[in-house]
Design a protein around this motif. Structure first.
Motif, PDB file in Angstrom:
ATOM      1  N   GLU A  48     -19.095 -25.021  91.368  1.00  0.00           N
ATOM      2  CA  GLU A  48     -17.760 -24.901  90.800  1.00  0.00           C
ATOM      3  C   GLU A  48     -17.228 -26.286  90.448  1.00  0.00           C
ATOM      4  N   ARG A  52     -11.331 -27.345  89.509  1.00  0.00           N
ATOM      5  CA  ARG A  52     -10.851 -26.043  89.979  1.00  0.00           C
ATOM      6  C   ARG A  52     -10.313 -26.153  91.400  1.00  0.00           C
ATOM      7  N   ALA A 100      -6.140 -20.695  88.644  1.00  0.00           N
ATOM      8  CA  ALA A 100      -6.995 -21.672  87.963  1.00  0.00           C
ATOM      9  C   ALA A 100      -8.132 -22.139  88.854  1.00  0.00           C
ATOM     10  N   ARG A 102     -10.102 -20.283  90.480  1.00  0.00           N
ATOM     11  CA  ARG A 102     -11.137 -19.240  90.492  1.00  0.00           C
ATOM     12  C   ARG A 102     -11.483 -18.794  91.922  1.00  0.00           C
ATOM     13  N   LEU A 183      -5.540 -14.917  82.782  1.00  0.00           N
ATOM     14  CA  LEU A 183      -6.419 -16.056  82.500  1.00  0.00           C
ATOM     15  C   LEU A 183      -7.869 -15.601  82.352  1.00  0.00           C
ATOM     16  N   GLN A 184      -8.302 -14.663  83.194  1.00  0.00           N
ATOM     17  CA  GLN A 184      -9.638 -14.065  83.130  1.00  0.00           C
ATOM     18  C   GLN A 184     -10.757 -15.101  83.268  1.00  0.00           C
ATOM     19  N   THR A 185     -10.494 -16.172  84.030  1.00  0.00           N
ATOM     20  CA  THR A 185     -11.565 -17.118  84.341  1.00  0.00           C
ATOM     21  C   THR A 185     -12.373 -16.642  85.538  1.00  0.00           C
ATOM     22  N   ASP A 186     -11.801 -15.769  86.339  1.00  0.00           N
ATOM     23  CA  ASP A 186     -12.465 -15.145  87.482  1.00  0.00           C
ATOM     24  C   ASP A 186     -13.098 -13.823  87.051  1.00  0.00           C
ATOM     25  N   ARG A 191     -11.812  -6.990  80.903  1.00  0.00           N
ATOM     26  CA  ARG A 191     -11.339  -8.115  80.091  1.00  0.00           C
ATOM     27  C   ARG A 191     -10.581  -7.598  78.866  1.00  0.00           C
ATOM     28  N   GLN A 194      -7.042 -12.128  74.606  1.00  0.00           N
ATOM     29  CA  GLN A 194      -6.005 -13.098  74.934  1.00  0.00           C
ATOM     30  C   GLN A 194      -4.817 -12.994  73.984  1.00  0.00           C
ATOM     31  N   THR A 262      -3.145 -23.003  77.850  1.00  0.00           N
ATOM     32  CA  THR A 262      -4.407 -22.443  78.332  1.00  0.00           C
ATOM     33  C   THR A 262      -4.739 -21.154  77.609  1.00  0.00           C
ATOM     34  N   SER A 266      -7.981 -20.378  75.281  1.00  0.00           N
ATOM     35  CA  SER A 266      -8.855 -19.241  75.559  1.00  0.00           C
ATOM     36  C   SER A 266      -8.938 -18.298  74.368  1.00  0.00           C
TER      37      SER A 266
END
Length: 333
Positions: A48, A52, A100, A102, A183-186, A191, A194, A262, A266
């Protein structure tokens, strides 16, 4: 919960601190859990970004801790505008930093095969999909400031320490659910585009502005409590509430800028990936078409004529719009 008689000055901003058991315990537990999961993930081969971890630790847990033990926590029961600042930080800044970092990905990387399978089942469950559906966390994060400030809930927060601690934890939870799902980084149950998040952000800004106007021109909030406080320094009750309105209206939009930037990045990345996928599909279709044309040129003339006759036979006759299913149904032919 209580208030302080010490006037708010530059010196008190630096000197005034307090012990906040709930905030200290929760942030310490999350810090330890995140660090252990990250270390186990590194052992398992997951890497990671250090950024983060800094976002999770400083913007998330660090700001969360300050809202409870620093001058913000000390004066949150005395000045309305300080409480408004605390609400904004707990609802927007702290959850954004936590998301952020994650944490779900970090947790998953630190689990064994059985734990990962259980986590994946939880993420794929119906409750998880409902909680992360765009409207659910969006409505929650929009409605929460209104409910906290404009109902008896606010005075209960000011008078009762347990209600105050539970409310602050709820603010962070609602905010995290929102930023985690947007955010959907995790890893997320589903999904979404955006573009949906950008549209929701516009409505959030409008809602903050309307709440600020209501506080600016509306009746005094928690008048009984603030009258009992009997503060003899600083702004009067009306001015204090006007400052709180400005904090919610203006500062709320300012604090939302990192999230907005952000989202835009994205969204641009999603559009770029979509364009690349479409380009690849068009290139593949063009290659197939060229291959088919080359195959036709190598076939004997008799086979080509027979194929042309079969195509002509299969082509429906009549007017052009009669061959279109939508138009044919519209004209009932």
């Amino acid at each position: 919960m209580g208030w302080t008689d010490t006037p708010l000055t530059v010196h008190s901003v630096i000197a005034e601190w307090r012990w906040d058991t709930s905030t200290v315990l929760v942030t310490a537990a999350l810090a330890i859990g995140y660090a252990r999961a990250r270390r186990r993930g590194a052992i398992n081969g997951a890497a990671e970004s250090p950024g983060r971890a800094w976002a999770f630790g400083l913007m998330g847990l660090g700001v969360w801790l300050l809202t409870g033990v620093s001058v913000i926590g000390v004066y949150s029961g005395t000045l309305f505008w300080i409480r408004a600042l605390q609400i904004l930080l707990l609802l927007y800044v702290v959850p954004f930093g936590l998301a952020a970092g994650r944490p779900v990905a970090v947790l998953r990387s630190g689990l064994g095969p059985t734990g990962r399978a259980r986590l994946d089942r939880v993420l794929g469950s119906a409750p998880a999909r409902i909680l992360t559906y765009p409207l659910v966390p969006s409505i929650a994060i929009l409605a929460t400031p209104w409910l906290v400030v404009l109902t008896p809930w606010y005075e209960a927060v000011l008078r009762h320490g347990a209600v105050d601690a539970a409310t602050r934890l709820l603010l962070v939870t609602i905010g995290f659910l929102y930023f985690y799902s947007r955010l959907q980084t995790d890893p997320v149950p589903h999904r979404y585009s955006q573009a949906v998040s950008l549209l929701i952000t516009v409505f959030e800004s409008l809602a903050d502005g309307v709440l600020g106007i209501v506080l600016w021109f509306g009746p005094l909030v928690a008048l009984g409590y603030y009258t009992e406080v009997g503060r003899t320094w600083g702004p009067d009750l009306r001015t204090d509430q006007i400052i709180a309105a400005g904090v919610i209206w203006v500062l709320g939009d300012v604090l939302g800028l990192p999230y907005l930037l952000t989202l835009m990045r994205s969204w641009a990345a999603d559009e770029r990936r979509t364009a690349e996928r479409l380009d690849a599909e068009l290139d593949a279709a063009e290659r197939d078409s060229r291959a088919a044309a080359a195959s036709e040129r190598t076939r004997p003339a008799g086979q080509v004529a027979a194929a042309a006759d079969s195509v002509e036979t299969a082509t429906p006759s009549g007017l052009w719009w009669e061959n279109d299913p939508v138009l044919r149904a519209r004209f009932r032919r």
